[in-house]
Design a protein around this motif. Structure first.
Motif, short mmCIF file in Angstrom:
data_model
loop_
_atom_site.label_atom_id
_atom_site.label_comp_id
_atom_site.label_asym_id
_atom_site.label_seq_id
_atom_site.Cartn_x
_atom_site.Cartn_y
_atom_site.Cartn_z
N THR A 161 1.03 -1.38 -0.37
CA THR A 161 0.06 -0.04 -0.47
C THR A 161 1.01 1.75 -0.36
O THR A 161 2.23 1.32 0.32
CB THR A 161 -1.50 0.49 1.42
N THR A 190 -9.76 5.44 -1.37
CA THR A 190 -8.83 4.07 -1.13
C THR A 190 -8.99 3.27 -2.25
O THR A 190 -8.08 2.22 -1.92
CB THR A 190 -9.03 3.10 0.13
N VAL A 201 -11.74 0.94 -1.98
CA VAL A 201 -13.02 0.26 -1.52
C VAL A 201 -13.96 1.42 -1.29
O VAL A 201 -14.58 1.67 0.07
CB VAL A 201 -12.16 -0.52 -0.97
N PHE A 232 -15.47 1.47 2.76
CA PHE A 232 -14.42 1.30 3.86
C PHE A 232 -14.53 3.15 3.39
O PHE A 232 -14.13 2.99 4.28
CB PHE A 232 -13.76 0.88 3.12
N LEU A 246 -5.41 -3.85 -4.67
CA LEU A 246 -6.80 -4.52 -4.36
C LEU A 246 -7.13 -5.61 -5.61
O LEU A 246 -7.85 -6.06 -5.48
CB LEU A 246 -7.67 -3.25 -5.00
N ASP A 296 -7.08 -8.42 -2.66
CA ASP A 296 -8.15 -8.30 -1.77
C ASP A 296 -7.59 -6.93 -1.39
O ASP A 296 -6.98 -6.12 -1.43
CB ASP A 296 -9.01 -9.48 -1.31
N ASP A 297 -8.70 -6.57 -0.22
CA ASP A 297 -9.21 -5.55 0.57
C ASP A 297 -8.11 -5.62 1.70
O ASP A 297 -8.63 -4.33 1.93
CB ASP A 297 -10.12 -4.99 0.47
N HIS A 298 -8.08 -6.52 2.18
CA HIS A 298 -7.23 -6.69 3.46
C HIS A 298 -5.79 -6.01 3.57
O HIS A 298 -6.33 -4.77 4.65
CB HIS A 298 -6.62 -7.92 3.61
N THR A 347 -4.96 -2.93 2.68
CA THR A 347 -5.74 -1.46 2.45
C THR A 347 -6.37 -0.85 3.38
O THR A 347 -5.96 -0.62 3.73
CB THR A 347 -6.55 -1.24 1.12
N VAL A 348 -7.35 -2.50 3.77
CA VAL A 348 -8.09 -1.33 5.12
C VAL A 348 -7.84 -1.78 6.42
O VAL A 348 -7.55 -0.37 7.08
CB VAL A 348 -9.96 -2.55 4.81
N PHE A 378 -17.43 -6.68 0.39
CA PHE A 378 -16.25 -6.34 1.53
C PHE A 378 -16.98 -7.43 2.27
O PHE A 378 -17.74 -7.45 2.96
CB PHE A 378 -16.91 -4.53 1.55
#
Length: 195
Positions: free
Chosen positions: A13, A31, A33, A36, A59, A62-64, A66-67, A129
């Motif tokens: 990221t 982001t 997402v 999110f 992304l 996956d979104d992991h 980033t979040v 999500f």
């Protein structure tokens, strides 16, 4: 000026987070997402923290990352913006209803990170999500913000409502805890003299 900007770049990221703890809840979060971003908007609006987030994440995996990494950077930004925490109320709590969902949050800006998470989602995803990422965000926020944070779902049917109620409850708790106490604006809220 209780403001901070944190930049964080890894192989997963590239993030910039700017906060103003004495803002009006103005937000500009991107982001990649959508859900999110919507949750970050809620956090900003209901905590009355001005928040700008930019994240380019992996992304395609996956979104992991980033979040979680936004949670890390936001926690660091909050911690930096608080400075020595002089004058803050320190504690905050909120019981927040959102339609079918009722979520309780309580926190202490103690410098001692802890997350107690008793939030039961009713679906594994909200429009793609992963709902388990809500916990990942708050874990990262608590650890890197030095926040003792307890979040509990008292009831709820719809996962979107449960997640949004959690973000709003934490936001309202942050708002209370970060506000300057006019009776002790020059003091650190601890008998130890530091937080």
């Amino acid at each position: 000026m209780r403001q901070a900007t944190i930049s964080r770049k890894t192989a997963e990221t590239d993030i910039s987070v700017t906060v103003d703890l004495d803002g009006t809840g103005t937000y500009d979060n991107r982001t990649g997402v959508g859900f999110f971003d919507h949750m970050l908007d809620q956090l900003s609006r209901h905590a009355l923290i001005d928040l700008t987030v930019r994240c380019e994440g992996d992304l395609h995996i996956d979104d992991h990352h980033t979040v979680e990494d936004v949670g890390i950077a936001l926690g660091q930004a909050l911690n930096e913006a608080m400075g020595d925490k002089r004058g803050i109320r320190r504690y905050g709590a909120c019981l927040l209803p959102m339609d079918d969902a009722l979520v309780r949050a309580a926190l202490d800006l103690s410098g001692r990170p802890w997350l107690s998470w008793e939030v039961a989602m009713t679906a594994p995803q909200i429009k793609g999500f992963d709902t388990e990422l809500v916990r990942e965000f708050f874990q990262a926020l608590a650890v890197h913000g030095g926040i003792t944070l307890h979040v509990d779902t008292l009831r709820g049917i719809n996962s979107h409502h449960i997640a949004e109620a959690a973000f709003k409850a934490v936001a309202r708790s942050l708002r209370d805890a970060l506000e300057v106490d006019p009776r002790k604006a020059d003091a650190i809220p601890s008998t130890k003299g530091s937080l």
